[in-house]
Motif scaffolding. Structure first.
Motif, short mmCIF file in Angstrom:
data_model
loop_
_atom_site.label_atom_id
_atom_site.label_comp_id
_atom_site.label_asym_id
_atom_site.label_seq_id
_atom_site.Cartn_x
_atom_site.Cartn_y
_atom_site.Cartn_z
N HIS A 16 0.53 -1.03 0.24
CA HIS A 16 -0.06 -0.09 -0.09
C HIS A 16 0.87 0.94 -0.13
CE1 HIS A 16 -3.47 -1.88 1.33
NE2 HIS A 16 -4.42 -1.10 0.65
N ALA A 17 2.33 1.19 0.99
CA ALA A 17 2.62 2.07 0.64
C ALA A 17 3.47 3.04 -0.31
CB ALA A 17 3.94 2.28 2.43
N LEU A 18 4.21 1.76 -1.05
CA LEU A 18 4.48 2.07 -2.56
C LEU A 18 3.54 1.99 -3.72
CD1 LEU A 18 6.81 -1.39 -2.74
CD2 LEU A 18 7.58 1.80 -2.37
N LEU A 19 2.48 1.90 -2.92
CA LEU A 19 1.42 2.21 -4.42
C LEU A 19 0.98 3.60 -4.07
CD1 LEU A 19 -1.00 -0.88 -4.47
CD2 LEU A 19 0.31 0.17 -6.10
N ARG A 20 1.08 4.14 -2.88
CA ARG A 20 0.71 5.53 -2.78
C ARG A 20 1.52 6.60 -2.81
NH1 ARG A 20 -2.80 4.90 2.38
NH2 ARG A 20 -0.38 4.44 3.34
N LEU A 21 2.87 5.76 -2.95
CA LEU A 21 4.00 7.09 -3.84
C LEU A 21 4.07 7.05 -5.58
CD1 LEU A 21 7.00 5.87 -1.48
CD2 LEU A 21 5.85 8.09 -1.23
N VAL A 22 3.31 6.07 -5.93
CA VAL A 22 3.19 5.31 -6.96
C VAL A 22 2.39 6.86 -7.79
CG1 VAL A 22 2.71 4.47 -8.80
CG2 VAL A 22 4.93 3.25 -7.59
N ASN A 23 1.10 6.67 -6.56
CA ASN A 23 0.16 7.65 -7.41
C ASN A 23 0.88 8.69 -6.66
OD1 ASN A 23 -1.75 5.98 -8.05
ND2 ASN A 23 -2.69 5.33 -6.56
N GLN A 24 0.71 8.81 -6.34
CA GLN A 24 1.85 11.10 -5.50
C GLN A 24 2.47 11.44 -6.65
OE1 GLN A 24 2.13 10.72 -1.15
NE2 GLN A 24 2.18 13.06 -1.86
N THR A 25 3.84 10.34 -6.75
CA THR A 25 4.92 10.77 -7.43
C THR A 25 5.63 10.13 -8.51
OG1 THR A 25 6.44 9.74 -5.88
CG2 THR A 25 5.29 11.76 -5.13
N GLY A 26 4.36 8.85 -9.28
CA GLY A 26 5.41 8.52 -10.00
C GLY A 26 5.66 8.84 -11.22
N GLN A 27 6.64 8.25 -12.05
CA GLN A 27 7.54 8.55 -13.21
C GLN A 27 7.11 7.90 -14.55
OE1 GLN A 27 7.80 12.35 -14.00
NE2 GLN A 27 6.76 13.30 -12.22
N LYS A 28 6.76 7.79 -15.55
CA LYS A 28 6.26 7.12 -16.04
C LYS A 28 8.08 6.87 -16.33
CE LYS A 28 1.92 5.48 -17.68
NZ LYS A 28 1.55 5.27 -19.38
N THR A 29 8.50 5.51 -17.30
CA THR A 29 9.98 5.72 -17.36
C THR A 29 9.91 3.96 -18.22
OG1 THR A 29 10.91 3.55 -15.47
CG2 THR A 29 11.61 6.30 -15.23
N ASP A 30 11.00 3.67 -19.02
CA ASP A 30 11.46 2.51 -19.71
C ASP A 30 11.26 1.43 -18.71
OD1 ASP A 30 11.81 4.20 -21.55
OD2 ASP A 30 13.74 2.74 -21.93
#
Lengths: 244, 244
Positions: free
Chosen positions: B167-181
């Motif tokens: 859950h913590a990782l998913l929240r960070l991804v939702n909040q700040t995620g940047q698409k990369t390869d």
């Protein structure tokens, strides 16, 4: 089956300002201003175990508890219940409107027979602008709840279950404690399951801890009742992790 | 040792409204009103790892983060640290004044080099009354944070550690995620210790989980870096307690 809430206003009686004059929430308002606040409200009785509002329901109203205790409960998609907090006399609750929400994030359940004042949310902006101290006091309450919730996150993250249960009992004693011959009694029915739902543990663990504390003379507990005989010893348990 | 914050205002340049015009917090304000908001502010740089403010310090200012990421940390009397949340670009923080507090309840630490706008607290009442949408948006943010904190209480109370870390990782991804390869990268340096402090567990457990997830192809992690390759699998882990 709980009976339905009773709307006192149906009796056609105006609400008396003495109901709210003593509450810190309305501090600084004149008699005329208190009357004006009350003109927008109705008084409602909620029998024990009835819902004042349900999680995810449309937020139609905000509330001030005049008498009783309210349990605020969040239910997870898997059906687990967590007690978010207890609301005591004089507190404002259900302030979704003040926080820009359209639904209630949790359910509010009457822990005992309760009486609350109920305002339609449509009045929130008007009343908080007209009586800025009322708005400021509401946000101060929100601020305290945010900090209290952070404290629970910290406790759940860093403390052992024994400390968490001790902290939960101390908070209830501070919030609602009544002096009796035996010690300080938590002033509403609270079960071991309730304590488990406040501290992220199981009924079994709470029962084991309370029994051990009872044997050591720290508390007395009965059906839905907890009295703290030795608050100091409980503080020591709650604070000193290395002295367990 | 981090260098001291630099006050941009010392250069004598007026702040340009384009800095804040795009932020949801200031939505609905006219160009003239944005300029008026900015007249009360100064822009400050906070080098990575420096403190924007310290827990328990007198609350002198409120802030809007223009660039970077801020880690909000509470330290217990025993010295344990818990990450309360991360603040992202465009968010208001340090709003003690809005909640009737005189001190900051936690420390705000620059997770990377940051730039923030800083207003003296003395301006809070004036600005929130003058620009009601700014006040309402701030309280909406407070409301979201209260709910987010309740969600963490529920997670800590009912979930296994594996679900909480997911859950913590998913929240960070939702909040700040940047698409990369490789997938979606959390857009600031985050250590395994940081993740442990967000989820109430130990460095050892986080390391064990991330290694297992990496082997299964769910994530890629490096020094202070996490990329989620398979968000769906992480959601399944986070939500389906019986399918672990």
């Amino acid at each position: 089956m709980p009976t339905r809430p009773t709307h006192e206003r149906n009796k056609g009686l105006a609400l008396d300002r003495s109901l709210i004059a003593r509450l810190p929430l309305f501090k600084g308002l004149t008699a005329a201003e208190l009357d004006e606040m009350l003109r927008g409200a109705r008084s409602v009785r909620y029998p024990k175990q009835s819902a004042v509002f349900e999680q995810e329901a449309e937020a139609h109203s905000f509330f001030v508890l005049l008498d009783g205790h309210i349990r605020v409960v969040r239910t997870t998609p898997e059906g687990h219940q967590v007690i978010v907090r207890y609301i005591s006399e004089g507190e404002i609750f259900g302030v979704a409107a003040a926080l820009g929400r359209t639904t209630y994030p949790a359910s509010a359940i009457a822990a005992v027979d309760c009486v609350a004042l109920v305002w339609p949310n449509a009045l929130w902006s008007e009343l908080s602008l007209r009586f800025p101290s009322f708005g400021a006091n509401t946000y101060k309450t929100v601020g305290s709840r945010l900090q209290e919730t952070h404290t629970r996150v910290v406790e759940l993250s860093t403390e052992q279950v024994e400390q968490r249960v001790a902290h939960a009992l101390l908070r209830l004693v501070n919030q609602t404690g009544q002096k009796t011959d035996q010690g300080i009694e938590i002033d509403f029915p609270i079960s071991r399951q309730d304590i488990a739902e406040m501290t992220g543990t199981t009924l079994h663990t709470v029962s084991r801890l309370l029994s051990a504390w009872e044997e050591r003379g720290l508390i007395v507990s009965g059906r839905q009742k907890v009295t703290v005989k030795d608050p100091h010893a409980l503080v020591v348990l709650a604070e000193h992790r290395d002295r367990r």
